[in-house]
Design a protein around this motif. Structure first.
Motif, PDB file in Angstrom:
ATOM      1  N   SER A 224      -8.744  21.185   5.786  1.00 35.11           N
ATOM      2  CA  SER A 224      -7.462  21.878   5.726  1.00 35.11           C
ATOM      3  C   SER A 224      -6.444  20.994   4.996  1.00 35.11           C
ATOM      4  O   SER A 224      -6.589  19.774   4.935  1.00 35.11           O
ATOM      5  N   TRP A 225      -5.422  21.614   4.460  1.00 32.56           N
ATOM      6  CA  TRP A 225      -4.391  20.883   3.732  1.00 32.56           C
ATOM      7  C   TRP A 225      -3.614  19.955   4.656  1.00 32.56           C
ATOM      8  O   TRP A 225      -3.103  18.929   4.223  1.00 32.56           O
ATOM      9  N   ILE A 226      -3.567  20.292   5.927  1.00 31.02           N
ATOM     10  CA  ILE A 226      -2.859  19.427   6.885  1.00 31.02           C
ATOM     11  C   ILE A 226      -3.543  18.068   6.952  1.00 31.02           C
ATOM     12  O   ILE A 226      -2.895  17.022   6.868  1.00 31.02           O
ATOM     13  N   PHE A 227      -4.872  18.073   7.075  1.00 30.40           N
ATOM     14  CA  PHE A 227      -5.603  16.804   7.116  1.00 30.40           C
ATOM     15  C   PHE A 227      -5.448  16.049   5.795  1.00 30.40           C
ATOM     16  O   PHE A 227      -5.340  14.825   5.780  1.00 30.40           O
ATOM     17  N   GLY A 228      -5.429  16.784   4.700  1.00 38.59           N
ATOM     18  CA  GLY A 228      -5.261  16.149   3.393  1.00 38.59           C
ATOM     19  C   GLY A 228      -3.920  15.463   3.265  1.00 38.59           C
ATOM     20  O   GLY A 228      -3.826  14.315   2.829  1.00 38.59           O
ATOM     21  N   VAL A 229      -2.868  16.160   3.645  1.00 40.66           N
ATOM     22  CA  VAL A 229      -1.520  15.588   3.562  1.00 40.66           C
ATOM     23  C   VAL A 229      -1.393  14.397   4.508  1.00 40.66           C
ATOM     24  O   VAL A 229      -0.855  13.352   4.131  1.00 40.66           O
ATOM     25  N   VAL A 230      -1.904  14.533   5.721  1.00 35.50           N
ATOM     26  CA  VAL A 230      -1.860  13.430   6.683  1.00 35.50           C
ATOM     27  C   VAL A 230      -2.633  12.228   6.140  1.00 35.50           C
ATOM     28  O   VAL A 230      -2.180  11.084   6.252  1.00 35.50           O
ATOM     29  N   GLY A 231      -3.785  12.487   5.507  1.00 33.94           N
ATOM     30  CA  GLY A 231      -4.581  11.402   4.932  1.00 33.94           C
ATOM     31  C   GLY A 231      -3.839  10.669   3.834  1.00 33.94           C
ATOM     32  O   GLY A 231      -3.826   9.439   3.783  1.00 33.94           O
ATOM     33  N   ILE A 232      -3.203  11.417   2.924  1.00 34.69           N
ATOM     34  CA  ILE A 232      -2.465  10.794   1.831  1.00 34.69           C
ATOM     35  C   ILE A 232      -1.268  10.000   2.364  1.00 34.69           C
ATOM     36  O   ILE A 232      -0.996   8.887   1.915  1.00 34.69           O
ATOM     37  N   ILE A 233      -0.581  10.553   3.352  1.00 35.86           N
ATOM     38  CA  ILE A 233       0.551   9.839   3.947  1.00 35.86           C
ATOM     39  C   ILE A 233       0.072   8.576   4.652  1.00 35.86           C
ATOM     40  O   ILE A 233       0.689   7.515   4.529  1.00 35.86           O
ATOM     41  N   ALA A 234      -1.064   8.675   5.361  1.00 33.53           N
ATOM     42  CA  ALA A 234      -1.603   7.505   6.060  1.00 33.53           C
ATOM     43  C   ALA A 234      -1.971   6.399   5.078  1.00 33.53           C
ATOM     44  O   ALA A 234      -1.649   5.222   5.298  1.00 33.53           O
ATOM     45  N   VAL A 235      -2.626   6.758   3.979  1.00 36.49           N
ATOM     46  CA  VAL A 235      -2.978   5.760   2.970  1.00 36.49           C
ATOM     47  C   VAL A 235      -1.711   5.138   2.386  1.00 36.49           C
ATOM     48  O   VAL A 235      -1.632   3.921   2.198  1.00 36.49           O
ATOM     49  N   SER A 236      -0.689   5.952   2.148  1.00 35.05           N
ATOM     50  CA  SER A 236       0.576   5.447   1.606  1.00 35.05           C
ATOM     51  C   SER A 236       1.226   4.454   2.557  1.00 35.05           C
ATOM     52  O   SER A 236       1.669   3.382   2.136  1.00 35.05           O
ATOM     53  N   VAL A 237       1.269   4.792   3.828  1.00 34.97           N
ATOM     54  CA  VAL A 237       1.887   3.913   4.832  1.00 34.97           C
ATOM     55  C   VAL A 237       1.107   2.598   4.935  1.00 34.97           C
ATOM     56  O   VAL A 237       1.700   1.510   4.973  1.00 34.97           O
ATOM     57  N   ILE A 238      -0.213   2.698   4.934  1.00 32.60           N
ATOM     58  CA  ILE A 238      -1.044   1.487   5.019  1.00 32.60           C
ATOM     59  C   ILE A 238      -0.799   0.588   3.813  1.00 32.60           C
ATOM     60  O   ILE A 238      -0.641  -0.631   3.954  1.00 32.60           O
ATOM     61  N   LEU A 239      -0.742   1.171   2.624  1.00 33.25           N
ATOM     62  CA  LEU A 239      -0.503   0.377   1.414  1.00 33.25           C
ATOM     63  C   LEU A 239       0.872  -0.279   1.436  1.00 33.25           C
ATOM     64  O   LEU A 239       1.016  -1.453   1.081  1.00 33.25           O
ATOM     65  N   MET A 240       1.879   0.458   1.862  1.00 30.72           N
ATOM     66  CA  MET A 240       3.237  -0.103   1.896  1.00 30.72           C
ATOM     67  C   MET A 240       3.332  -1.217   2.942  1.00 30.72           C
ATOM     68  O   MET A 240       3.991  -2.236   2.705  1.00 30.72           O
ATOM     69  N   CYS A 241       2.683  -1.040   4.069  1.00 27.39           N
ATOM     70  CA  CYS A 241       2.664  -2.097   5.092  1.00 27.39           C
ATOM     71  C   CYS A 241       1.952  -3.341   4.561  1.00 27.39           C
ATOM     72  O   CYS A 241       2.397  -4.467   4.803  1.00 27.39           O
ATOM     73  N   ALA A 242       0.866  -3.129   3.829  1.00 27.80           N
ATOM     74  CA  ALA A 242       0.134  -4.258   3.259  1.00 27.80           C
ATOM     75  C   ALA A 242       1.013  -5.030   2.278  1.00 27.80           C
ATOM     76  O   ALA A 242       0.981  -6.269   2.263  1.00 27.80           O
ATOM     77  N   VAL A 243       1.805  -4.332   1.488  1.00 33.01           N
ATOM     78  CA  VAL A 243       2.714  -4.997   0.544  1.00 33.01           C
ATOM     79  C   VAL A 243       3.739  -5.833   1.311  1.00 33.01           C
ATOM     80  O   VAL A 243       4.020  -6.979   0.957  1.00 33.01           O
ATOM     81  N   LYS A 244       4.296  -5.273   2.362  1.00 39.85           N
ATOM     82  CA  LYS A 244       5.308  -5.998   3.151  1.00 39.85           C
ATOM     83  C   LYS A 244       4.705  -7.218   3.851  1.00 39.85           C
ATOM     84  O   LYS A 244       5.328  -8.288   3.900  1.00 39.85           O
ATOM     85  N   ILE A 245       3.509  -7.054   4.405  1.00 47.66           N
ATOM     86  CA  ILE A 245       2.838  -8.169   5.083  1.00 47.66           C
ATOM     87  C   ILE A 245       2.532  -9.270   4.080  1.00 47.66           C
ATOM     88  O   ILE A 245       2.755 -10.454   4.340  1.00 47.66           O
ATOM     89  N   TYR A 246       2.052  -8.876   2.894  1.00 45.90           N
ATOM     90  CA  TYR A 246       1.766  -9.865   1.840  1.00 45.90           C
ATOM     91  C   TYR A 246       3.035 -10.608   1.449  1.00 45.90           C
ATOM     92  O   TYR A 246       3.028 -11.827   1.295  1.00 45.90           O
ATOM     93  N   LYS A 247       4.129  -9.883   1.293  1.00 44.72           N
ATOM     94  CA  LYS A 247       5.392 -10.524   0.926  1.00 44.72           C
ATOM     95  C   LYS A 247       5.817 -11.519   1.996  1.00 44.72           C
ATOM     96  O   LYS A 247       6.279 -12.615   1.688  1.00 44.72           O
ATOM     97  N   TYR A 248       5.652 -11.133   3.271  1.00 46.00           N
ATOM     98  CA  TYR A 248       6.021 -12.018   4.363  1.00 46.00           C
ATOM     99  C   TYR A 248       5.243 -13.330   4.280  1.00 46.00           C
ATOM    100  O   TYR A 248       5.819 -14.419   4.369  1.00 46.00           O
ATOM    101  N   TYR A 249       3.922 -13.250   4.105  1.00 48.96           N
ATOM    102  CA  TYR A 249       3.110 -14.457   4.063  1.00 48.96           C
ATOM    103  C   TYR A 249       3.290 -15.249   2.771  1.00 48.96           C
ATOM    104  O   TYR A 249       3.155 -16.463   2.743  1.00 48.96           O
ATOM    105  N   ARG A 250       3.615 -14.560   1.688  1.00 49.39           N
ATOM    106  CA  ARG A 250       3.831 -15.227   0.404  1.00 49.39           C
ATOM    107  C   ARG A 250       5.122 -16.015   0.403  1.00 49.39           C
ATOM    108  O   ARG A 250       5.207 -17.103  -0.173  1.00 49.39           O
ATOM    109  N   THR A 251       6.166 -15.503   1.055  1.00 45.36           N
ATOM    110  CA  THR A 251       7.473 -16.173   1.055  1.00 45.36           C
ATOM    111  C   THR A 251       7.674 -17.078   2.275  1.00 45.36           C
ATOM    112  O   THR A 251       8.674 -17.761   2.352  1.00 45.36           O
ATOM    113  N   LYS A 252       6.736 -17.052   3.195  1.00 49.54           N
ATOM    114  CA  LYS A 252       6.840 -17.886   4.395  1.00 49.54           C
ATOM    115  C   LYS A 252       6.710 -19.360   4.020  1.00 49.54           C
ATOM    116  O   LYS A 252       5.788 -19.733   3.301  1.00 49.54           O
ATOM    117  N   PRO A 253       7.646 -20.193   4.480  1.00 49.42           N
ATOM    118  CA  PRO A 253       7.615 -21.627   4.113  1.00 49.42           C
ATOM    119  C   PRO A 253       6.465 -22.380   4.728  1.00 49.42           C
ATOM    120  O   PRO A 253       5.802 -22.068   5.575  1.00 49.42           O
TER     121      PRO A 253
END
Length: 155
Positions: free
Chosen positions: A126-155
């Motif tokens: 169903s399109w609901i699962f598709g939209v939820v899947g795309i949003i979930a992948v987007s959230v995971i990717l954005m969180c990964a970017v933020k986590i990477y930035k945190y560890y990259r800039t951490k002294p």
């Protein structure tokens, strides 16, 4: 391509002569990747897609393909925005930070995930699962970017 933009942008923080040397090298790499690989590949894939639609025009009536084509148009727009960024960097203009570019890099992943998802599953879910899947992948990717930035800039 955007990964090179990230390195190119981060090279601006280096002292001279490293900044100039790195900027010149990244400019060469970006140009070759863009004009020898990325742009010809885009036109080849678009030609193959148009040919497929010419051979099977009934697919244009399918909702999954209509949505997929919207993502394809988004990816083509993404391509030309990247081309504009490359031209700006070649002119010495760096409007986006490396973090913004890291997020921009993931936008292509979201488009590509959606395009493949729609092509493989078609109407299987169903399109609901598709939209939820795309949003979930987007959230995971954005969180990964933020986590990477945190560890990259951490002294």
């Amino acid at each position: 391509m955007v990964r090179l933009f990230i390195y190119h942008t981060e090279a601006q923080e280096k002292p001279e002569p490293d900044r100039t040397i790195l900027s010149k090298q990244f400019g060469i790499m970006e140009g070759k990747l863009w004009w020898i690989i990325a742009t010809p590949s885009m036109y080849l894939v678009l030609a193959a897609g148009v040919t497929l639609l010419f051979l099977i025009p009934a697919w244009l009536q399918q909702p999954w393909l209509q949505i997929k084509l919207c993502f394809v148009i988004g990816l083509v727009i993404y391509h030309f925005i990247c081309q504009n960024k490359m031209k700006q960097m070649a002119a010495g203009v760096y409007k986006w930070t490396s973090t913004q570019l890291r997020i921009w890099n993931e936008v292509a992943t979201i488009f590509l995930f959606a395009i493949v998802f729609l092509a493989v599953l078609k109407d299987g879910l169903s399109w609901i699962f598709g939209v939820v899947g795309i949003i979930a992948v987007s959230v995971i990717l954005m969180c990964a970017v933020k986590i990477y930035k945190y560890y990259r800039t951490k002294p």
